[in-house]
Structures are given as structure tokens and as C-alpha cells.
Enzyme design. Structure first.
Site, PDB file in Angstrom:
ATOM      1  N   GLY A  39       0.798  -1.218   0.000  1.00 47.74           N
ATOM      2  CA  GLY A  39       0.000   0.000   0.000  1.00 47.74           C
ATOM      3  C   GLY A  39       0.833   1.272   0.000  1.00 47.74           C
ATOM      4  O   GLY A  39       0.474   2.251  -0.654  1.00 47.74           O
ATOM      5  N   ILE A  40       1.960   1.282   0.717  1.00 44.44           N
ATOM      6  CA  ILE A  40       2.686   2.546   0.905  1.00 44.44           C
ATOM      7  C   ILE A  40       3.315   3.058  -0.399  1.00 44.44           C
ATOM      8  O   ILE A  40       3.151   4.232  -0.733  1.00 44.44           O
ATOM      9  CB  ILE A  40       3.725   2.432   2.036  1.00 44.44           C
ATOM     10  CG1 ILE A  40       3.008   2.172   3.360  1.00 44.44           C
ATOM     11  CG2 ILE A  40       4.552   3.704   2.132  1.00 44.44           C
ATOM     12  CD1 ILE A  40       3.918   1.936   4.541  1.00 44.44           C
TER      13      ILE A  40
ATOM     14  N   GLY B 243      12.283  -7.651  -5.824  1.00 40.78           N
ATOM     15  CA  GLY B 243      13.360  -6.788  -6.312  1.00 40.78           C
ATOM     16  C   GLY B 243      13.787  -5.750  -5.306  1.00 40.78           C
ATOM     17  O   GLY B 243      14.397  -4.745  -5.672  1.00 40.78           O
TER      18      GLY B 243
ATOM     19  N   GLU C 243      10.496  -2.546 -11.331  1.00 42.39           N
ATOM     20  CA  GLU C 243      10.173  -3.970 -11.477  1.00 42.39           C
ATOM     21  C   GLU C 243       8.677  -4.117 -11.790  1.00 42.39           C
ATOM     22  O   GLU C 243       8.283  -4.734 -12.754  1.00 42.39           O
ATOM     23  CB  GLU C 243      10.512  -4.686 -10.182  1.00 42.39           C
ATOM     24  CG  GLU C 243      10.030  -6.116 -10.130  1.00 42.39           C
ATOM     25  CD  GLU C 243      10.205  -6.686  -8.748  1.00 42.39           C
ATOM     26  OE1 GLU C 243      11.192  -6.340  -8.082  1.00 42.39           O
ATOM     27  OE2 GLU C 243       9.343  -7.475  -8.324  1.00 42.39           O
TER      28      GLU C 243
ATOM     29  N   LEU D 207       8.510  -5.068   6.712  1.00 48.88           N
ATOM     30  CA  LEU D 207       7.756  -5.547   7.876  1.00 48.88           C
ATOM     31  C   LEU D 207       8.414  -5.087   9.182  1.00 48.88           C
ATOM     32  O   LEU D 207       7.742  -4.720  10.123  1.00 48.88           O
ATOM     33  CB  LEU D 207       7.659  -7.082   7.830  1.00 48.88           C
ATOM     34  CG  LEU D 207       6.863  -7.629   6.631  1.00 48.88           C
ATOM     35  CD1 LEU D 207       7.100  -9.119   6.440  1.00 48.88           C
ATOM     36  CD2 LEU D 207       5.373  -7.346   6.805  1.00 48.88           C
TER      37      LEU D 207
END
Ligand code: COA
Length: 449
Positions: free
Chosen positions: A216-217, A334, A236, A311
Site C-alpha cells: 500500500g505505501i 526486487g 520492477e 515488515l
């Protein structure tokens, strides 16, 4: 004499399979959906006892092959875990292939000769060329590796250019399909996304070339770039918001050194507008992932910017983006290629963006509780995706920690400053316990955290 591919039905393919056959499937939107959703019938209807299947970022989460019922029949290898493979992993028949995307195909294909490559593709044109449509991460290389290539040709799949065209003489079997090209829903941005997007956007100069990662970011960042000028795309993944940036006039590709004026990607995955945009569009080139993501190639563009999600980030700057402890969540994709490539570029920048906290279920209470994503050290067993030697900028909704060239002490201070305020004191104490900071460093922070 040139080979002419045979048109077959899905059951003809299932009938061909033999015990131990190794199949590699196209990735993401190119996942061959007729094959994936019917593969279990090779066991049920055609007396096959064992298959090996390799995939990457699969989308058919409901395919029976991922269920426990077939766990003794099918061994799954994956370059990038998705929810179905995470579940299959629990059944004991799935395993992750550690990789950097630009080496993924070469390294695996040096080791494994596949019996079948099966992928979605667009319809053959009047010259007999079939575009591998949305993906060329390893797909074109797989046509060369596999003994037999089977393409699910589909009028709903965009015909794209780059180096992903195959001639029908290189294809063994064609299956006619008519499912829609799979889309990713557009997710509305929240306040944190907007804050992170702004922090990164203000550090991106006009004329930069951008790469956006998965999640999302990175998407949120793109939304903040609409007023920029002469951006370029060397990425990518070609995303839905990149189409919006092109349409808004923010992207022209004029300042790129590698293929100026062209929007370069290894795969495209997004909404229907994206697929309509790339269809028959010579300004978009879907090139071999081994080349697109080569950090040396990426570094040839000036002002290359890479934006990826993570994460966890530890206080010394290690970035975990693919696992949470021993639980494989996704893959490196990537991330390293593009982060290192951006730093090879003159005036290039890499950003790792993450919320300061995740809402994680407490196993005892069942309630979701905030947990800091800035951590003293990566959760034990977790894979380091981007190493502390390669990290550059880390961004949360609280700010940007510029880590390039910093000492461990400087980076711990910078990271604690962008951690969620509720966790800063604890992180400071952790940093002192593990010897990155000393109590003397307390003066480098505000009175209260
Ligand atoms: N501890 C425990 N759980 C965590 C966590 C943490 N530190 N961080 C996130 N999570 C949980 C979230 O709460 C969420 O759970 P939910 O689905 O139950 O709500 C889940 O993990 C996914 O987190 P989210 O932040 O929403 O993920 P995302 O969809 O934005 O993807 C990555 C983020 C890092 C997983 C993804 O970008 C990725 O796989 N990156 C590696 C590959 C890459 O960067 N490629 C780039 C080149 S294209």
C-alpha cells in the site's frame, strides 16, 4: 520445419502429465488460471501421483492444489509467497526459494530443468507472435528452460511490447481461455499513507526515475507525485498509479538515460485501467527481469529513486520485508536489486517505508495490539532482506531516518526518533542493553520521548 502449436483443452494437458513432472507457472496476473484451478484433477481424474509446481506471487487463492487434501501429491516451490502458499506451507508441502529477483530465473533454471512452463498470454497476432502480456520476470526465460511450453491465450490479456514476445513456433500447446486479467483493487489511502507519501515526495526531485515496490505505501507515495515534472519509470512492477502519473503529465521519461521516453518494467499488475493502458502501447516496455532489475542497469539512470515497503527494521538498520520471524510472508522480490541500484545512480535514493506500528493479534487474548515495526533486532528466525550495509532512508509516518554512511549509534538515534512515541523509551532502553547506545546518549533525544 517450424513447429505449429496444437490447440488443446485443459483436460488434454492434464492427461499429458506424468508422475514427478515439474511445472513452472507464470506469475501474478500471468498465472495460468485454467491450469491452477484444475491441476488437482490430474490426481483425481488422471491417476497422476506426484507433481512439482513452482510459482511466484500467485493469485488463485482458492485452487484445490493448495489444500491439505493434495499435500502428499504436490510439492510447491515459490519465489514469492502469497496467502494460499503460506497456508500450504503449514501443510508441509511448500518451500520458499530465496532470491534477488534479477537472479531468480537464472539461478533456479541452472538447477532445475522444468517439464512444462504454463502461463497466460495474449492472443497471437497476424504474424504469429504472442505477447507474454503482463509478465517477463522469468517467463520468457522459462520458455527456453522448459521442455514444453503451454500458453493459455486470452483475448482479455493486454498485448504488450518489450522483449516478451514469443513466436508460435516456440510454443508447443495453446489453450483458449476467456477469464478476465486479474486486477488488484485500488485501496483508499489513510492518514499514515498520506504522511509517508508526503515525506518521500518532498525528497524526490523533478526529473527523477522511479521504482515502486509492492504494498500500500509505495502506491500512496505515487499519489503525492502528481505535480512533479519529467519523472521517468524504470521499475520492477508497473502499477496502476504509474498510469495516473503518466496521464497527469508528471511522467515523461525525458530525463532517463536508459531507454528515454519509455516506461520500463518487468511486470505489470494493477487495475483494468492499467491493462487498457499497456495494451498495444509501444511506450511501455516489459523487459526481462534479469536486465530490468540488474542494479548496474538501474544505476545508469541519474536520480533513480526506489521505494519499497518492509515488515520490520532493526535499530542497526537491517530490513526484514519477507518474513516475520520464521514465518515466510512474501519474498525479497526486487527490493535489494532496486535499493542497491538506486544508490548506484548519480544522486539516487532508496526509501524503505513502513508504518511505525502493526496491529498484531495477541495469541493469549485474541485481541489485536500495536507492535513497533522498529525493533531492537529482527524477530529471531526472520530473514534480513536488505542488509544494514545497503539501507539508505527509512520512513515512517513520524519522519525520515537518513541512514546512509551513519554509525550504528547515529542510526539507532535516527530510527528511535521515527518510531511510534509509545515505543521510543523502550527502544532506547533496548538499544542501551544491546550496546548500540549508552545512557549518556539520552540527551540526544527530547526530554520526553
Ligand atoms: N510483525 C507482525 N505482523 C506484521 C508486521 C510485523 N512487524 N508488519 C506487518 N505485519 C502484518 C500486518 O499487520 C498485516 O497483517 P493483516 O493482513 O492481518 O492486517 C500484514 O502483516 C501485512 O502487512 P502490510 O504492511 O499491510 O503489508 P503490505 O501489503 O503493505 O506489504 C510487504 C508489505 C513488506 C510484505 C511487501 O511490500 C513485500 O512483500 N515486500 C518485499 C518485496 C519487495 O519489496 N519487492 C519490491 C520490488 S517490486
Amino acid at each position: 520445419m517450424k513447429k505449429t502449436p496444437k490447440y488443446i483443452k485443459i483436460d488434454d494437458f492434464l492427461k499429458m502429465l506424468k508422475d514427478g513432472d515439474k511445472i513452472v507457472g507464470g506469475m501474478a496476473a500471468n498465472e495460468p488460471q485454467l491450469t491452477i484451478s484444475n491441476l488437482h484433477r490430474a490426481f483425481d481424474d488422471y491417476k497422476v501421483n506426484s507433481l512439482e509446481f513452482t510459482n511466484c506471487l500467485g493469485i488463485r487463492q482458492d485452487a484445490p492444489i493448495y489444500t491439505e487434501k493434495y499435500a502428499d501429491k504436490i510439492e510447491i516451490a515459490s519465489w514469492f509467497y502469497d496467502p494460499a502458499i503460506r497456508k500450504a506451507h503449514g501443510n508441509g508441502n511448500a518451500s520458499f526459494i530465496p532470491n534477488y529477483l534479477h537472479y531468480a530465473a537464472t539461478k533456479r533454471f541452472q538447477r532445475v530443468k522444468y517439464d512444462y512452463f504454463v502461463s497466460s498470454a495474449s492472443m497471437p497476432d497476424e504474424h504469429g507472435f504472442i505477447s507474454l502480456s503482463t509478465c517477463n520476470v522469468y517467463e520468457k526465460a522459462a520458455v527456453k528452460n522448459a521442455k514444453v511450453t503451454v500458453l493459455e491465450i486470452n483475448p482479455n490479456f493486454p498485448r504488450t511490447f518489450g522483449d516478451l514476445e514469443v513466436h508460435i513456433s516456440e510454443v508447443d500447446y495453446l489453450i483458449e481461455a476467456d477469464y478476465p486479467c486479474p486486477t488488484i483493487p485500488d485501496v483508499p489511502l489513510n492518514e499514515k499513507d498520506i504522511a509517508i507519501g508526503k515525506l518521500i515526495a518532498e525528497r524526490i526531485e523533478d526529473g527523477s526515475t522511479i521504482q515502486l515496490g509492492i504494498g500500500g505505501i509505495p502506491n500512496a507515495v505515487a499519489q503525492q507525485l502528481m505535480d512533479k515534472k519529467d519523472l521517468g519509470i524504470h521499475t520492477e512492477m508497473f502499477t496502476s498509479t504509474m498510469v495516473d502519473l503518466i496521464e497527469a503529465g508528471a511522467v515523461t521519461g525525458k530525463k532517463k538515460k536508459v531507454l528515454p521516453g519509455k516506461h520500463v518494467a518487468a511486470f505489470a499488475f494493477g487495475n483494468q485501467k492499467l491493462y487498457d493502458f499497456i495494451n498495444n502501447n509501444p511506450s511501455v516496455l516489459i523487459m526481462n527481469g534479469a536486465w530490468v532489475n540488474d542494479p548496474y542497469v538501474i544505476g545508469q539512470n541519474d536520480n533513480q529513486v526506489s521505494i519499497n515497503a518492509a515488515l520490520e527494521v532493526s535499530l542497526d538498520g537491517q530490513v526484514a520485508s519477507e518474513s516475520i520471524g520464521t514465518r515466510q510472508f512474501s519474498g525479497a522480490g526486487g527490493q535489494v536489486d532496486t535499493a542497491v541500484g538506486a544508490q548506484n545512480s548519480k544522486n539516487g535514493k532508496s526509501f524503505i517505508a513502513l508504518y511505525s506500528t502493526a496491529l498484531v493479534r495477541n495469541p493469549e487474548t485474541g485481541e489485536r495490539e500495536p507492535k513497533s515495526k522498529i525493533v531492537p533486532f529482527i524477530t529471531p528466525g526472520g530473514a534480513v532482506t536488505l542488509s544494514r550495509s545497503d539501507v539508505d532512508n527509512v520512513v515512517t509516518e513520524y519522519g525520515v531516518a537518513e541512514l546512509r554512511g551513519t554509525t550504528l549509534k547515529e542510526r539507532a538515534i535516527a530510527l528511535i526518533k521515527i518510531a511510534h512515541p509509545d515505543f521510543r523509551e523502550e527502544l532506547f532502553n533496548n538499544a542501551c542493553e544491546i550496546g548500540i547506545l549508552s545512557k549518556r546518549d539520552r540527551v540526544k533525544f527530547n526530554e520526553d520521548f
